[in-house]
Design an enzyme around this catalytic site. Structure first.
Site, PDB file in Angstrom:
ATOM      1  N   GLN A   1       0.600  -1.333   0.033  1.00 47.00           N
ATOM      2  CA  GLN A   1       0.025  -0.029  -0.056  1.00 47.00           C
ATOM      3  C   GLN A   1       0.729   1.298  -0.031  1.00 47.00           C
ATOM      4  O   GLN A   1       2.162   1.281   0.238  1.00 47.00           O
ATOM      5  CB  GLN A   1      -0.924  -0.065   1.207  1.00 47.00           C
ATOM      6  CG  GLN A   1      -0.142  -0.341   2.624  1.00 47.00           C
ATOM      7  CD  GLN A   1      -0.976  -1.091   3.574  1.00 47.00           C
ATOM      8  OE1 GLN A   1      -2.095  -1.312   3.517  1.00 47.00           O
ATOM      9  NE2 GLN A   1      -0.285  -1.597   4.658  1.00 47.00           N
TER      10      GLN A   1
ATOM     11  N   ASP B   1       0.477   0.121  13.622  1.00 51.40           N
ATOM     12  CA  ASP B   1       1.151   1.444  14.382  1.00 51.40           C
ATOM     13  C   ASP B   1       1.244   1.187  15.800  1.00 51.40           C
ATOM     14  O   ASP B   1       1.885   2.090  16.495  1.00 51.40           O
ATOM     15  CB  ASP B   1       0.075   2.589  14.326  1.00 51.40           C
ATOM     16  CG  ASP B   1      -1.310   2.156  14.833  1.00 51.40           C
ATOM     17  OD1 ASP B   1      -1.536   1.990  15.978  1.00 51.40           O
ATOM     18  OD2 ASP B   1      -2.508   2.305  13.906  1.00 51.40           O
TER      19      ASP B   1
ATOM     20  N   ASP C   1       0.521 -12.306   6.920  1.00 50.43           N
ATOM     21  CA  ASP C   1      -0.786 -12.129   6.664  1.00 50.43           C
ATOM     22  C   ASP C   1      -1.564 -12.732   7.648  1.00 50.43           C
ATOM     23  O   ASP C   1      -1.367 -13.809   8.028  1.00 50.43           O
ATOM     24  CB  ASP C   1      -1.198 -12.916   5.266  1.00 50.43           C
ATOM     25  CG  ASP C   1      -2.871 -12.647   4.825  1.00 50.43           C
ATOM     26  OD1 ASP C   1      -3.432 -11.899   5.668  1.00 50.43           O
ATOM     27  OD2 ASP C   1      -2.973 -12.780   3.624  1.00 50.43           O
ATOM     28  N   GLY C   2      -2.323 -11.900   8.323  1.00 45.50           N
ATOM     29  CA  GLY C   2      -3.453 -12.266   9.504  1.00 45.50           C
ATOM     30  C   GLY C   2      -4.312 -13.332   9.271  1.00 45.50           C
ATOM     31  O   GLY C   2      -4.536 -14.178  10.025  1.00 45.50           O
TER      32      GLY C   2
ATOM     33  N   ASP D   1      -7.649  -5.240  14.190  1.00 48.01           N
ATOM     34  CA  ASP D   1      -7.390  -3.740  13.997  1.00 48.01           C
ATOM     35  C   ASP D   1      -6.625  -3.476  12.730  1.00 48.01           C
ATOM     36  O   ASP D   1      -5.608  -3.504  12.464  1.00 48.01           O
ATOM     37  CB  ASP D   1      -6.260  -3.369  14.950  1.00 48.01           C
ATOM     38  CG  ASP D   1      -6.072  -1.838  14.938  1.00 48.01           C
ATOM     39  OD1 ASP D   1      -6.490  -1.125  14.152  1.00 48.01           O
ATOM     40  OD2 ASP D   1      -5.126  -1.210  15.760  1.00 48.01           O
ATOM     41  N   SER D   2      -7.694  -3.661  11.727  1.00 46.08           N
ATOM     42  CA  SER D   2      -7.271  -3.662  10.259  1.00 46.08           C
ATOM     43  C   SER D   2      -7.762  -2.294   9.591  1.00 46.08           C
ATOM     44  O   SER D   2      -8.390  -1.522  10.112  1.00 46.08           O
ATOM     45  CB  SER D   2      -7.804  -4.999   9.551  1.00 46.08           C
ATOM     46  OG  SER D   2      -9.180  -4.641   9.369  1.00 46.08           O
ATOM     47  N   THR D   3      -7.285  -2.304   8.251  1.00 37.93           N
ATOM     48  CA  THR D   3      -7.786  -1.252   7.740  1.00 37.93           C
ATOM     49  C   THR D   3      -9.293  -1.424   7.051  1.00 37.93           C
ATOM     50  O   THR D   3      -9.619  -2.530   7.493  1.00 37.93           O
ATOM     51  CB  THR D   3      -6.759  -1.056   6.172  1.00 37.93           C
ATOM     52  OG1 THR D   3      -6.351  -2.600   5.818  1.00 37.93           O
ATOM     53  CG2 THR D   3      -5.701  -0.192   6.472  1.00 37.93           C
TER      54      THR D   3
ATOM     55  N   PRO E   1      -5.769  -5.817   1.292  1.00 40.09           N
ATOM     56  CA  PRO E   1      -5.361  -7.157   1.745  1.00 40.09           C
ATOM     57  C   PRO E   1      -6.094  -7.340   3.145  1.00 40.09           C
ATOM     58  O   PRO E   1      -6.331  -8.419   3.753  1.00 40.09           O
ATOM     59  CB  PRO E   1      -3.849  -6.716   2.491  1.00 40.09           C
ATOM     60  CG  PRO E   1      -3.866  -5.154   2.226  1.00 40.09           C
ATOM     61  CD  PRO E   1      -4.832  -4.606   1.205  1.00 40.09           C
TER      62      PRO E   1
HETATM   63  N1  SAM Z   1      -7.156   2.244  12.976  1.00 39.68           N
HETATM   64  C1  SAM Z   1      -7.069   2.063  11.618  1.00 39.68           C
HETATM   65  C2  SAM Z   1      -8.493   2.281  10.762  1.00 39.68           C
HETATM   66  O1  SAM Z   1      -9.475   1.640  11.238  1.00 39.68           O
HETATM   67  O2  SAM Z   1      -8.229   2.630   9.875  1.00 39.68           O
HETATM   68  C3  SAM Z   1      -6.217   0.991  11.368  1.00 39.68           C
HETATM   69  C4  SAM Z   1      -4.834   0.960  11.635  1.00 39.68           C
HETATM   70  S1  SAM Z   1      -3.508  -0.110  11.270  1.00 39.68           S
HETATM   71  C5  SAM Z   1      -2.320   0.782  10.580  1.00 39.68           C
HETATM   72  C6  SAM Z   1      -4.491  -1.244   9.940  1.00 39.68           C
HETATM   73  C7  SAM Z   1      -3.015  -2.230   9.712  1.00 39.68           C
HETATM   74  O3  SAM Z   1      -3.814  -3.462   8.986  1.00 39.68           O
HETATM   75  C8  SAM Z   1      -2.467  -1.722   8.306  1.00 39.68           C
HETATM   76  O4  SAM Z   1      -1.150  -1.367   8.933  1.00 39.68           O
HETATM   77  C9  SAM Z   1      -2.497  -2.894   7.388  1.00 39.68           C
HETATM   78  O5  SAM Z   1      -1.172  -3.139   6.836  1.00 39.68           O
HETATM   79  C10 SAM Z   1      -2.868  -3.820   8.198  1.00 39.68           C
HETATM   80  N2  SAM Z   1      -3.534  -5.177   7.537  1.00 39.68           N
HETATM   81  C11 SAM Z   1      -4.623  -4.992   6.495  1.00 39.68           C
HETATM   82  N3  SAM Z   1      -4.720  -6.199   5.961  1.00 39.68           N
HETATM   83  C12 SAM Z   1      -3.961  -7.121   6.815  1.00 39.68           C
HETATM   84  C13 SAM Z   1      -4.217  -8.374   6.880  1.00 39.68           C
HETATM   85  N4  SAM Z   1      -4.876  -9.332   5.987  1.00 39.68           N
HETATM   86  N5  SAM Z   1      -3.184  -9.245   7.654  1.00 39.68           N
HETATM   87  C14 SAM Z   1      -2.584  -8.300   8.764  1.00 39.68           C
HETATM   88  N6  SAM Z   1      -2.467  -7.044   8.689  1.00 39.68           N
HETATM   89  C15 SAM Z   1      -3.147  -6.451   7.892  1.00 39.68           C
END
Ligand code: SAM
Length: 281
Positions: A35, A90, A141-142, A160-162, A167
């Site tokens: 990303q 983060d 990957d989670g 706590d994902s995007t 992804p």
């Molecule tokens: N608080 C934020 C929001 O709601 O917008 C989320 C913050 S955190 C930075 C989200 C993280 O989820 C990102 O760093 C992203 O890389 C991660 N992420 C996305 N898909 C994922 C997956 N399949 N496995 C592990 N991490 C993942």
């Protein structure tokens, strides 16, 4: 008033609204394997991370989200020894989890190592517990991590994902919830950020239905303010493997050995008293 280029804006077209922050300067920009990550210094919100154009985290208001993604679930579980955070690069959620003295191990599984490496530079306070001996950081990957997890190996799983695109898409469906259900112990609790109750009620309904179909015995959606996310009103959805979510360790909340700025006994009780009215259709 029209905005000049000293403002960052995230427009949500289907919502018909946008959120803007006045920025002082761009501190960093890169495209990782997953990303585009941007970091800004803002006029009034401290440092600010953006992923693929979406607001993620600021120094000023992240406590709302990080406290509410961790403490309700951890204080509901009778004995949260082993905690898994999926995403959360983060490290703010991990920091809140590690405030609980009961936690013996907290694993964070973030797909994009660059998010965490940049957070270490630009959000050092959020990363200040990363060297806690109970913390483990993995960069994979989670979805696959949970699929491969030993049955019953976690007490609490925090997603706590995007948003559910790219992804993170596979973190919002029944197959993923089934794997979480299997990976959780008997009293296990899953909690996931579930977007805005005002703008994303359909998604919240679908998530809740998928969690129930995956075998969870109780599901609860609760809300909290989050100024930088669309509508400023956000939610978390908890699911419990066995039993109900209507009780929690109230005495432990009263005696908690750390300070919170938003989460409290009254807020936790309020979340249990009334299901979000907008979700009652
Ligand atoms: N608080 C934020 C929001 O709601 O917008 C989320 C913050 S955190 C930075 C989200 C993280 O989820 C990102 O760093 C992203 O890389 C991660 N992420 C996305 N898909 C994922 C997956 N399949 N496995 C592990 N991490 C993942």
């Amino acid at each position: 008033m029209s905005l000049d280029n000293s403002w960052f804006s995230e427009a949500c077209d289907p919502c018909g609204s946008a959120f803007s922050l006045k920025v002082v300067k761009k501190l960093h920009e890169e495209t990782s394997a997953f990303q585009k990550i941007e970091i800004y210094e803002t006029a009034t919100f401290g440092n600010f991370m953006v992923i693929d154009g979406f607001t993620m985290v600021t120094d000023r208001d992240n406590f709302l989200y990080h406290e509410m993604m961790s403490h309700p679930a951890l204080y509901t579980h009778p004995k949260p020894d082993n905690v898994l955070v999926i995403g959360g690069g983060d490290c703010g959620t991990l920091k809140e989890v590690l405030k609980h003295p009961e936690v013996k191990k907290a694993q964070q599984v973030e797909i994009d190592e660059r998010v965490t490496r940049l957070a270490e530079i630009y959000f050092p306070d959020l990363c200040s517990s990363n060297n806690d001996p109970r913390a483990e950081l993995h960069f994979v990957d989670g979805i696959k991590w949970v699929q491969d997890a030993a049955p019953g190996s976690y007490d609490v799983i925090i997603v706590d994902s995007t948003d559910p695109v790219g992804p993170a898409e596979g973190l919002f469906n029944e197959a993923f919830y089934r794997n979480c259900h299997k990976a959780l112990g008997e009293h296990g609790i899953l909690v996931q950020q579930s977007e805005s109750p005002l703008y994303h009620a359909k998604l919240i309904h679908e998530m809740r239905a998928a969690m129930q179909k995956s075998g969870f015995s109780d599901v609860l959606t609760y809300d909290f303010p989050q100024p930088i996310y669309p509508s400023g009103w956000w939610s978390g959805t908890m699911a419990r493997k066995t039993g109900q979510l209507n009780t929690f360790r109230e005495n432990d909340v009263k005696a908690k050995p750390f300070k919170t700025k938003y989460y409290s006994l009254a807020k936790h009780r309020a979340a249990l008293e009334e299901e979000l009215p907008l979700l009652q259709e």
